[in-house]
Design a protein around this motif. Structure first.
Motif, PDB file in Angstrom:
ATOM      1  N   THR A   1      46.912  39.124  33.041  1.00 46.23           N
ATOM      2  CA  THR A   1      47.290  40.344  33.430  1.00 46.23           C
ATOM      3  C   THR A   1      47.554  40.777  35.181  1.00 46.23           C
ATOM      4  O   THR A   1      47.897  41.127  35.349  1.00 46.23           O
ATOM      5  CB  THR A   1      46.447  40.909  32.690  1.00 46.23           C
ATOM      6  N   ILE A   2      46.649  40.410  35.598  1.00 46.50           N
ATOM      7  CA  ILE A   2      45.529  41.017  37.380  1.00 46.50           C
ATOM      8  C   ILE A   2      47.226  40.415  37.908  1.00 46.50           C
ATOM      9  O   ILE A   2      47.632  41.347  38.535  1.00 46.50           O
ATOM     10  CB  ILE A   2      45.157  40.738  37.826  1.00 46.50           C
ATOM     11  N   ILE A   3      48.157  39.283  37.935  1.00 46.45           N
ATOM     12  CA  ILE A   3      49.665  38.514  38.090  1.00 46.45           C
ATOM     13  C   ILE A   3      50.542  39.770  37.918  1.00 46.45           C
ATOM     14  O   ILE A   3      51.415  40.431  38.719  1.00 46.45           O
ATOM     15  CB  ILE A   3      49.480  37.634  38.290  1.00 46.45           C
ATOM     16  N   ASP A   4      49.935  40.122  36.899  1.00 50.97           N
ATOM     17  CA  ASP A   4      51.217  41.102  36.182  1.00 50.97           C
ATOM     18  C   ASP A   4      51.278  42.259  36.983  1.00 50.97           C
ATOM     19  O   ASP A   4      52.456  42.682  37.308  1.00 50.97           O
ATOM     20  CB  ASP A   4      51.404  40.667  34.807  1.00 50.97           C
ATOM     21  N   ASP A   5      49.878  42.521  37.143  1.00 46.96           N
ATOM     22  CA  ASP A   5      50.216  44.842  37.804  1.00 46.96           C
ATOM     23  C   ASP A   5      50.243  44.265  38.900  1.00 46.96           C
ATOM     24  O   ASP A   5      51.130  45.084  39.534  1.00 46.96           O
ATOM     25  CB  ASP A   5      48.442  44.896  36.835  1.00 46.96           C
ATOM     26  N   LEU A   6      49.911  43.436  39.548  1.00 48.57           N
ATOM     27  CA  LEU A   6      50.226  43.333  41.039  1.00 48.57           C
ATOM     28  C   LEU A   6      52.172  43.004  41.322  1.00 48.57           C
ATOM     29  O   LEU A   6      52.231  43.735  42.687  1.00 48.57           O
ATOM     30  CB  LEU A   6      50.016  41.667  41.075  1.00 48.57           C
ATOM     31  N   PHE A   7      52.505  42.525  40.066  1.00 51.69           N
ATOM     32  CA  PHE A   7      53.793  42.221  40.640  1.00 51.69           C
ATOM     33  C   PHE A   7      54.705  43.632  39.984  1.00 51.69           C
ATOM     34  O   PHE A   7      55.998  43.663  41.428  1.00 51.69           O
ATOM     35  CB  PHE A   7      54.545  40.995  39.737  1.00 51.69           C
TER      36      PHE A   7
END
Length: 68
Positions: A51-57
């Motif tokens: 979820t955090i990586i998706d938000d970053l992307f």
């Protein structure tokens, strides 16, 4: 910044709780349950990280493609 620190503490807390439960269950002779607890803890932490990586992307895409 505050959100990032809270997430790190949440992941660390989950890791500590899973480690304690795994140790307790293993000492009680419940090896299979201990493995399931570890697997479920890993999946929960993995979901949080994804979820955090998706938000970053999404933020990176917004910066480079000028989308909100």
């Amino acid at each position: 910044m505050n959100h990032d620190v809270n997430t790190i503490f949440q992941i660390a807390g989950i890791g500590i709780i899973v480690a304690m439960l795994h140790t307790i269950l293993k000492q009680m002779g419940k090896e299979e349950y201990a493995q399931w607890v570890t697997l479920i803890g890993f999946i929960v932490v993995l979901y949080m990280v994804i979820t955090i990586i998706d938000d970053l992307f999404q933020k990176i895409r917004g910066v480079f493609l000028f989308q909100g």
